[in-house]
Design an enzyme around this catalytic site. Structure first.
Site, PDB file in Angstrom:
ATOM      1  N   GLU A   1       9.914  -1.747   2.992  1.00 44.60           N
ATOM      2  CA  GLU A   1       8.956  -1.421   1.937  1.00 44.60           C
ATOM      3  C   GLU A   1       7.928  -2.546   1.782  1.00 44.60           C
ATOM      4  O   GLU A   1       8.271  -3.726   1.789  1.00 44.60           O
ATOM      5  CB  GLU A   1       9.731  -1.224   0.637  1.00 44.60           C
ATOM      6  CG  GLU A   1       8.915  -0.849  -0.561  1.00 44.60           C
ATOM      7  CD  GLU A   1       9.787  -0.653  -1.797  1.00 44.60           C
ATOM      8  OE1 GLU A   1       9.253  -0.200  -2.825  1.00 44.60           O
ATOM      9  OE2 GLU A   1      11.009  -0.958  -1.734  1.00 44.60           O
TER      10      GLU A   1
ATOM     11  N   LYS B   1       5.489   6.317  -2.817  1.00 39.59           N
ATOM     12  CA  LYS B   1       6.819   6.235  -3.409  1.00 39.59           C
ATOM     13  C   LYS B   1       6.850   7.147  -4.630  1.00 39.59           C
ATOM     14  O   LYS B   1       6.006   7.051  -5.515  1.00 39.59           O
ATOM     15  CB  LYS B   1       7.123   4.790  -3.802  1.00 39.59           C
ATOM     16  CG  LYS B   1       8.527   4.535  -4.318  1.00 39.59           C
ATOM     17  CD  LYS B   1       8.738   3.038  -4.522  1.00 39.59           C
ATOM     18  CE  LYS B   1      10.159   2.699  -4.912  1.00 39.59           C
ATOM     19  NZ  LYS B   1      10.367   1.233  -5.001  1.00 39.59           N
TER      20      LYS B   1
ATOM     21  N   CYS C   1      12.682   3.349  -0.897  1.00 38.55           N
ATOM     22  CA  CYS C   1      13.684   2.668  -1.717  1.00 38.55           C
ATOM     23  C   CYS C   1      14.258   3.541  -2.828  1.00 38.55           C
ATOM     24  O   CYS C   1      15.154   4.342  -2.602  1.00 38.55           O
ATOM     25  CB  CYS C   1      13.102   1.375  -2.268  1.00 38.55           C
ATOM     26  SG  CYS C   1      14.384   0.185  -2.760  1.00 38.55           S
TER      27      CYS C   1
END
Length: 679
Positions: free
Chosen positions: A52, A121, A178
């Site tokens: 990330e 994200k 994540c």
């Protein structure tokens, strides 16, 4: 098709990369990304996944508000795009992306000089050690954006971005970032409902005690529930240690199975590879009818197609292929499987006996593996029902080729375990039947054909059924899954038939481990254990044809092939419906070298063998021929429990097939492969 090419055989090589990051220096990080991607390309990888925010570093805090940083990100993305023109893998790299008044934590997907797309994200954490909401907008608020300007061009952007290779069937990519994995319903769940086979997770994931266990749990669970490969890459060296630490963790799971993991806390570049079986994942998603039904009706992915152009040559296979797919290599897992398999058999028999008034089990004992395991199941069932083991009516029925060794083993086993044992010599009745039939053996000629064999098998079963009538009992079947697959049983009044069968879900390669487990757990005491070991040490034989002086005993595996290979063929035919070429490819990697891969516990040195590709293909041809022509036997199977996840052959359960289907299409493909190999 190149038989030796993993891409032609339905696999794709993926790579999870962890590398040093220089905080707030996107160009230096981009150069490292390209260097790593060049290595992955040389290894034939179709995908390389970086952590990330790997272009900037994750731990920049308020530097994510600086214009200078975003200008540098644009230059770095342009560099990766341009330098990737001749590289094979899809490159998934993390970077911050601005759009109008918002900033998103994104995956940028690049392949062969082109930015395929950008995905934000979805879920931005703001608890414990995470404070991302200070800088980033959740991707769930990306409703009105369809493109974004980056590296001097407008590119596709979507929170539902899927990237699909047009020249590698099943190579369909989706990207979590994540926290997306940690929410109750990960966005990748909807993507896999739409046919995604590989989910890449670009993660920062600072390390605390126990965090690695959590990652394993989450990645394994996601890959198992979503029937996908899950490629995870976490940030490591170079991230700020002001308040946190980082371990650079890579994980690759497939369908709930860990394929590869790196060494955490190791500095420098680490590339962790695994070869993903796209066919397996595709088949799992297709076969599970509740899988697609769990998707959102309103989910419409943004599909970006590209041409991968992978190598169609032999680049090896970076995954272990178990020689015995029904038998775990791990000793603890094998112990657990044996415990469950044995108790499934026992529970099935106990329920049936209770349901029909607790009759006496009637069983034929030959001194072989199958009847031995069936007797062990009967003995345990009697214990559960609090009945004496003497209620088991066991019969040893020597024929024309029965050896003293196997007969003595059968008698000793029954005596030491406490069953009632009687010897019933079938030879006089068999001789009379053959004589009345006009068979040459009845005239004293040494003609040992299939009739000669089946007369013995049929008489044994006939006697058992009539004894069960007379003694208020039921005949307990002993035939196993492997024999049913190959038709190695006598139809009708023969060993194919019984009132209830306890072994039809047990493959032959697992059977010996079940008996070893009974010995190891000392279920029945040392005397029984000694006899069980003697039975394990005896070659598998039907003992139906007398041997002449100097001849070796009749061998089952000489006739129908090594059970190790035939169980391998059975597993991949039943469980996944793979093509002959695919099964042969897997078998070749599993069995071509003794030293390659791991062996299950308790496999003796004498049983550690290897097979050439020619041998594998020859026995596979026999497998298909017998499997198809023997369906009529399986269509009339007695009741018996499914045991292994690899499948069962009950016509009421896992496997339904017309008895008059032909194997021509399978054999034609196999023969073409045999011709190619023999050139």
């Amino acid at each position: 098709m190149n038989f030796d090419s993993l891409y032609d055989q339905g696999f794709a090589r993926v790579c999870s990369a962890t590398l040093e990051v220089t905080l707030a220096d996107p160009m230096t990080n981009a150069q490292r990304v390209i260097a790593a991607s060049q290595q992955a390309s040389a290894e034939g990888a179709a995908l390389v996944v970086f952590p990330e925010l790997s272009l900037t570093g994750y731990s920049l805090d308020d530097l994510f508000t600086q214009d200078v940083l975003f200008d540098a990100v644009d230059d770095a993305v342009a560099y990766i795009r341009d330098e990737s023109a001749e590289l094979l893998p899809v490159i998934a790299v993390g970077a911050p992306v601005r759009s109008h008044t918002r900033t998103f934590n994104c995956v940028i997907v690049i392949h062969r000089g082109k930015i395929l797309g950008v995905k934000p994200k979805q879920y931005v954490p703001n608890y414990r050690e995470f404070y991302e909401a200070r800088w980033f907008t959740p991707g769930t608020q990306w409703h009105d954006l369809t493109s974004v300007s980056i590296a001097g061009e407008e590119v596709v952007c979507s929170r539902d971005l899927l990237c699909e290779a047009t020249d590698v069937p099943g190579f369909r990519l989706y990207f979590d970032v994540c926290e997306d994995l940690w929410v109750p319903v990960p966005p990748s769940a909807h993507a896999t409902n739409a046919g995604t086979t590989i989910v890449a997770n670009l993660s920062a994931s600072p390390v605390t005690v126990g965090r690695a266990r959590d990652r394993h749990l989450m990645c394994q669970s996601a890959s198992a529930r979503q029937h996908c490969a899950y490629v995870f890459s976490a940030a490591g060296e170079g991230e700020s240690t002001t308040d946190l630490a980082w371990d650079g963790h890579s994980l690759i799971y497939e369908n709930g199975v860990l394929l590869a993991e790196n060494e955490r806390f190791r500095p420098g570049l680490q590339l962790t590879y695994a070869d993903i079986d796209l066919d397996l994942l595709r088949r799992e998603q297709q076969q599970m009818n509740t899988f697609d039904g769990a998707g959102e009706d309103s989910y419409y992915p943004e599909i970006v197609e590209f041409q991968l152009d992978p190598p169609r040559t032999d680049i090896g296979l970076r995954r272990d292929v178990d020689r015995f797919p029904f038998v775990p290599v791990d000793a603890a897992m094998l112990n657990q499987d044996c415990y469950e398999a044995y108790n499934i058999q026992v529970a099935g028999l106990v329920q049936r006996l209770q349901a029909i008034g607790n009759p006496q089990p009637v069983i034929g004992i030959s001194g072989g593996l199958d009847s031995t395991q069936a007797l062990l199941v009967c003995a345990k069932a009697m214990d559960v029902l609090e009945r004496p083991r003497s209620d088991i009516l066991a019969y040893t029925m020597p024929g024309f080729a029965t050896s003293e060794h196997t007969k003595n083993n059968a008698i000793e086993l029954c005596q030491t375990i406490g069953a009632t044992i009687e010897e019933l010599d079938i030879r006089p009745v068999a001789t009379q039947m053959l004589k009345d039939m006009g068979h040459p053996f009845g005239r004293g000629e040494e003609v040992y054909d299939v009739t000669f064999e089946n007369v013995q098998a049929g008489l044994r079963t006939d006697f058992l059924f009539r004894i069960a009538n007379a003694r208020r009992g039921i005949v307990i079947g002993t035939g196993d899954l492997s024999e049913l697959a190959l038709g190695w049983c006598t139809y009708g009044v023969g060993d194919q038939m019984s009132h209830y069968s306890v072994n039809p879900g047990i493959p032959k390669t697992l059977m010996q481990h079940l008996i070893r487990w009974v010995i190891a757990t000392d279920h029945f005491g040392s005397e029984v254990n000694s006899t069980l070991q003697s039975i394990l040490d005896t070659e598998i034989s039907p003992e139906l044809i007398p041997r002449r002086e100097g001849e070796k005993p009749q061998s089952t595996q000489d006739s129908i092939g090594p059970y190790a290979l035939q169980d391998f063929n059975l597993f991949y035919t039943l469980r996944y419906g793979f093509t002959p070429e695919k099964i042969a490819f897997l078998a070749h990697h599993a069995w071509s070298e003794i030293e390659r891969g791991s062996w299950p516990a308790n496999v003796s040195d004498s049983d550690r063998v290897e097979y050439s590709l020619q041998e594998i293909l020859s026995w596979m041809r026999l497998f298909y021929r017998r499997f198809f022509t023997s369906q009529f036997k399986r269509s009339a199977l007695p009741n018996g429990p499914k045991v292994v996840a690899g499948g069962a052959l009950s016509p009421r359960g896992d496997w339904r097939m017309p008895s008059d289907a032909v194997a021509d299409a399978w054999l034609a493909r196999l023969d073409a492969l045999i011709d190619e190999v023999n050139r």
